[in-house]
Design a protein around this motif. Structure first.
Motif, PDB file in Angstrom:
ATOM      1  N   VAL A 302      54.576  88.617 -65.991  1.00 46.35           N
ATOM      2  CA  VAL A 302      55.698  89.370 -66.566  1.00 46.35           C
ATOM      3  C   VAL A 302      56.360  88.572 -67.670  1.00 46.35           C
ATOM      4  O   VAL A 302      56.712  89.104 -68.742  1.00 46.35           O
ATOM      5  CB  VAL A 302      56.706  89.734 -65.454  1.00 46.35           C
ATOM      6  CG1 VAL A 302      57.984  90.313 -66.069  1.00 46.35           C
ATOM      7  CG2 VAL A 302      56.098  90.746 -64.499  1.00 46.35           C
ATOM      8  N   MET A 303      56.527  87.253 -67.437  1.00 47.27           N
ATOM      9  CA  MET A 303      57.143  86.403 -68.456  1.00 47.27           C
ATOM     10  C   MET A 303      56.252  86.309 -69.695  1.00 47.27           C
ATOM     11  O   MET A 303      56.742  86.344 -70.833  1.00 47.27           O
ATOM     12  CB  MET A 303      57.405  85.019 -67.875  1.00 47.27           C
ATOM     13  CG  MET A 303      58.418  85.017 -66.730  1.00 47.27           C
ATOM     14  SD  MET A 303      58.555  83.401 -65.919  1.00 47.27           S
ATOM     15  CE  MET A 303      59.093  82.388 -67.301  1.00 47.27           C
ATOM     16  N   ARG A 305      54.039  88.496 -70.665  1.00 49.10           N
ATOM     17  CA  ARG A 305      53.818  89.807 -71.264  1.00 49.10           C
ATOM     18  C   ARG A 305      55.119  90.546 -71.553  1.00 49.10           C
ATOM     19  O   ARG A 305      55.105  91.769 -71.731  1.00 49.10           O
ATOM     20  CB  ARG A 305      52.969  90.664 -70.310  1.00 49.10           C
ATOM     21  CG  ARG A 305      51.553  90.147 -70.094  1.00 49.10           C
ATOM     22  CD  ARG A 305      50.707  90.293 -71.318  1.00 49.10           C
ATOM     23  NE  ARG A 305      49.319  89.947 -71.071  1.00 49.10           N
ATOM     24  CZ  ARG A 305      48.340  90.064 -71.965  1.00 49.10           C
ATOM     25  NH1 ARG A 305      48.610  90.517 -73.181  1.00 49.10           N
ATOM     26  NH2 ARG A 305      47.098  89.713 -71.660  1.00 49.10           N
ATOM     27  N   SER A 306      56.216  89.830 -71.611  1.00 52.59           N
ATOM     28  CA  SER A 306      57.497  90.489 -71.859  1.00 52.59           C
ATOM     29  C   SER A 306      57.496  91.233 -73.196  1.00 52.59           C
ATOM     30  O   SER A 306      58.049  92.345 -73.316  1.00 52.59           O
ATOM     31  CB  SER A 306      58.636  89.462 -71.825  1.00 52.59           C
ATOM     32  OG  SER A 306      58.425  88.455 -72.809  1.00 52.59           O
ATOM     33  N   ARG A 307      56.861  90.673 -74.207  1.00 57.09           N
ATOM     34  CA  ARG A 307      56.807  91.336 -75.516  1.00 57.09           C
ATOM     35  C   ARG A 307      55.982  92.616 -75.425  1.00 57.09           C
ATOM     36  O   ARG A 307      56.378  93.659 -75.957  1.00 57.09           O
ATOM     37  CB  ARG A 307      56.197  90.384 -76.541  1.00 57.09           C
ATOM     38  CG  ARG A 307      56.081  90.970 -77.954  1.00 57.09           C
ATOM     39  CD  ARG A 307      55.622  89.896 -78.930  1.00 57.09           C
ATOM     40  NE  ARG A 307      55.447  90.467 -80.268  1.00 57.09           N
ATOM     41  CZ  ARG A 307      54.324  91.021 -80.701  1.00 57.09           C
ATOM     42  NH1 ARG A 307      53.261  91.079 -79.895  1.00 57.09           N
ATOM     43  NH2 ARG A 307      54.246  91.510 -81.930  1.00 57.09           N
ATOM     44  N   ALA A 310      57.970  95.279 -73.642  1.00 58.92           N
ATOM     45  CA  ALA A 310      59.006  95.846 -74.510  1.00 58.92           C
ATOM     46  C   ALA A 310      58.402  96.846 -75.499  1.00 58.92           C
ATOM     47  O   ALA A 310      58.964  97.923 -75.737  1.00 58.92           O
ATOM     48  CB  ALA A 310      59.719  94.721 -75.254  1.00 58.92           C
ATOM     49  N   GLN A 400      60.854  93.805 -61.460  1.00 57.40           N
ATOM     50  CA  GLN A 400      61.388  92.991 -62.543  1.00 57.40           C
ATOM     51  C   GLN A 400      60.819  93.422 -63.887  1.00 57.40           C
ATOM     52  O   GLN A 400      61.535  93.471 -64.898  1.00 57.40           O
ATOM     53  CB  GLN A 400      61.073  91.518 -62.286  1.00 57.40           C
ATOM     54  CG  GLN A 400      61.818  90.913 -61.102  1.00 57.40           C
ATOM     55  CD  GLN A 400      63.323  90.944 -61.290  1.00 57.40           C
ATOM     56  OE1 GLN A 400      64.024  91.722 -60.633  1.00 57.40           O
ATOM     57  NE2 GLN A 400      63.811  90.133 -62.200  1.00 57.40           N
ATOM     58  N   ALA A 401      59.513  93.743 -63.904  1.00 63.70           N
ATOM     59  CA  ALA A 401      58.892  94.186 -65.159  1.00 63.70           C
ATOM     60  C   ALA A 401      59.459  95.534 -65.607  1.00 63.70           C
ATOM     61  O   ALA A 401      59.687  95.753 -66.810  1.00 63.70           O
ATOM     62  CB  ALA A 401      57.384  94.293 -64.973  1.00 63.70           C
ATOM     63  N   LEU A 404      62.897  95.347 -67.411  1.00 62.08           N
ATOM     64  CA  LEU A 404      62.999  94.540 -68.634  1.00 62.08           C
ATOM     65  C   LEU A 404      63.619  95.356 -69.771  1.00 62.08           C
ATOM     66  O   LEU A 404      63.223  96.492 -70.028  1.00 62.08           O
ATOM     67  CB  LEU A 404      61.612  94.041 -69.036  1.00 62.08           C
ATOM     68  CG  LEU A 404      61.561  93.043 -70.184  1.00 62.08           C
ATOM     69  CD1 LEU A 404      62.214  91.729 -69.792  1.00 62.08           C
ATOM     70  CD2 LEU A 404      60.112  92.788 -70.591  1.00 62.08           C
ATOM     71  N   ALA A 409      64.004  91.533 -74.998  1.00 68.37           N
ATOM     72  CA  ALA A 409      62.688  90.928 -75.078  1.00 68.37           C
ATOM     73  C   ALA A 409      62.231  90.716 -76.503  1.00 68.37           C
ATOM     74  O   ALA A 409      61.503  89.755 -76.802  1.00 68.37           O
ATOM     75  CB  ALA A 409      61.694  91.799 -74.322  1.00 68.37           C
TER      76      ALA A 409
END
Length: 413
Positions: A302-303, A305-307, A310, A400-401, A404, A409
């Motif tokens: 998740v961290m 692939r945060s972009r 988003a 969490q994902a 976001l 992000a």
């Protein structure tokens, strides 16, 4: 070619990350291996305990009778009693028994033994004693003794007892019982000689090391008994022996007292069941640890692939879609590891059982090797529980994902 659903397609892409995301793919492989090892260990542990319990049960059921019957005053005419007991539903064989204890000795050694007087013909139908003889025949017990021998009768002993006493077929052993000879000083123990007519091996240390069988007539002389003290029954379904035992007093009268093999051995099987549950819980913690690793790998994903998350949200992907992507990824890791572990556990258990690779000291475990028995229900339970644990592990990272914020992000991208 039909394309897979969007969520599944994206989950597979994330699992097969390349270049900069190679660490994510490695983490996923480690998570799969963790689940695989945990499930494999759990399947092997269950197969071991199930096989050991089943082997013990089969040997006990084969070596001894299924139901034991006592009657107030004893059985004066055991043949008529056997015919009457055969009328009880479920009973397929009935045999008399006159048990007692004695001290057996030869010039080489001595040992305490449990002597049981039997009718060789009826005993062959009630237990597996006749088929377990490695030397001699059960019918030889009733054969007349040689005139030049001082033995009062024949005896069949276990192979380990024979080794301890140093006696073989044709040799004589002496036994001393509590029923001695009356003298002015009271009852004085008297040694009587028995000729070894056969040697058996039932595969249970308790029987092979401490049991001896003689005819009813010989047992009466050894123990000064007039009537048969017990009847042993064999039933068509050993698992239903308790119901048969409980129904005999209702059918034949309250002067009959019964017991069955499952109740007599309840402490043993209860302890084995507790041991099985304890081992299962201990080994099952490996699956829980693997599930925690799944959480860590998904949080890392998740961290990383945060972009991408988003961008997907700005393109119209809902929070539910994002949540499904990461849940599917965790389930794929869990499913691959679980199925691989179940297959590996089944294969290892089969090989261990076929070639008897795990030997045991018979003095402790009653059996010489550990049999592995893989039951479909055990594998099903393990697979279902492992998948549920892996699914629960995906809940937090996927939520969490889905929560976001795209603006946050992409702010520094």
């Amino acid at each position: 070619m039909r394309q897979p659903p969007f969520e599944l397609y994206l989950a597979l892409r994330y699992l097969t990350a390349r270049r900069k995301q190679a660490s994510i793919a490695s983490t996923s492989i480690i998570s799969i291996l963790g689940v695989l090892v945990g499930v494999m260990a759990l399947v092997i542990a269950l197969a071991l305990m199930t096989g050991l319990a089943q082997e013990m049960r089969d040997r006990i059921v084969g070596a001894s009778a299924h139901v034991y019957v006592w009657k107030a005053g004893g059985f004066d005419d055991y043949r008529e009693e056997a015919k009457e007991l055969l009328q009880v539903p479920g009973v397929v064989a009935a045999a008399p028994a006159l048990p007692g204890e004695a001290l057996a000795f030869t010039r080489q050694a001595q040992a305490f033994v449990r002597i049981k007087g039997i009718d060789p013909d009826l005993e062959a139908e009630a237990t597996e004693l006749a088929t377990s003889l490695s030397h001699g025949r059960l019918s030889d017990l009733a054969a007349p003794m040689s005139p030049d021998r001082r033995a009062v009768g024949g005896v069949v002993i276990g192979d380990r007892l024979a080794q301890k006493l140093g006696a073989f077929v044709g040799d004589e052993i002496s036994v001393v019982t509590t029923a001695g000879t009356a003298t002015p000083l009271g009852i004085w123990p008297r040694a009587r000689r028995l000729e070894v007519a056969g040697i058996f091996s039932l595969g249970l240390l308790e029987y092979d090391e401490a049991f001896a069988f003689v005819t009813l007539d010989t047992a009466r002389r050894l123990f000064n008994a007039e009537s048969v003290g017990m009847m042993e029954l064999r039933v068509d379904d050993p698992m239903a022996s308790r119901a048969v035992a409980e129904g005999i007093p209702d059918r034949l009268g309250s002067n009959y007292v019964t017991d069955d093999w499952s109740r007599l051995n309840a402490p043993l099987f209860g302890a084995m069941w507790m041991e099985k549950m304890g081992i299962s819980i201990a080994v099952g913690l490996i699956v829980v640890v693997a599930a925690l690793h799944i959480i860590a790998s998904l949080v890392m994903l998740v961290m990383e692939r945060s972009r991408d998350i988003a961008i997907l949200k700005t393109m119209g992907a809902s929070s539910r879609v994002i949540r499904r992507v990461f849940m599917l990824q965790g389930l794929i890791i869990g499913a691959v590891g679980t199925l691989g572990g179940a297959a590996a556990g089944y294969l290892v258990s089969t090989v261990m059982d076929r070639y008897r690779l795990l030997q045991l000291p018979m003095e402790i475990y009653q059996v010489s090797y550990v049999p592995f028995t893989v039951r479909a229900v055990d594998i099903t339970v393990v697979v279902v529980v492992a998948l549920v644990v892996c699914f629960v592990a995906t809940v937090y990272p996927s939520r969490q994902a889905s929560r976001l914020d795209p603006a946050e992000a992409l702010r520094y991208q």
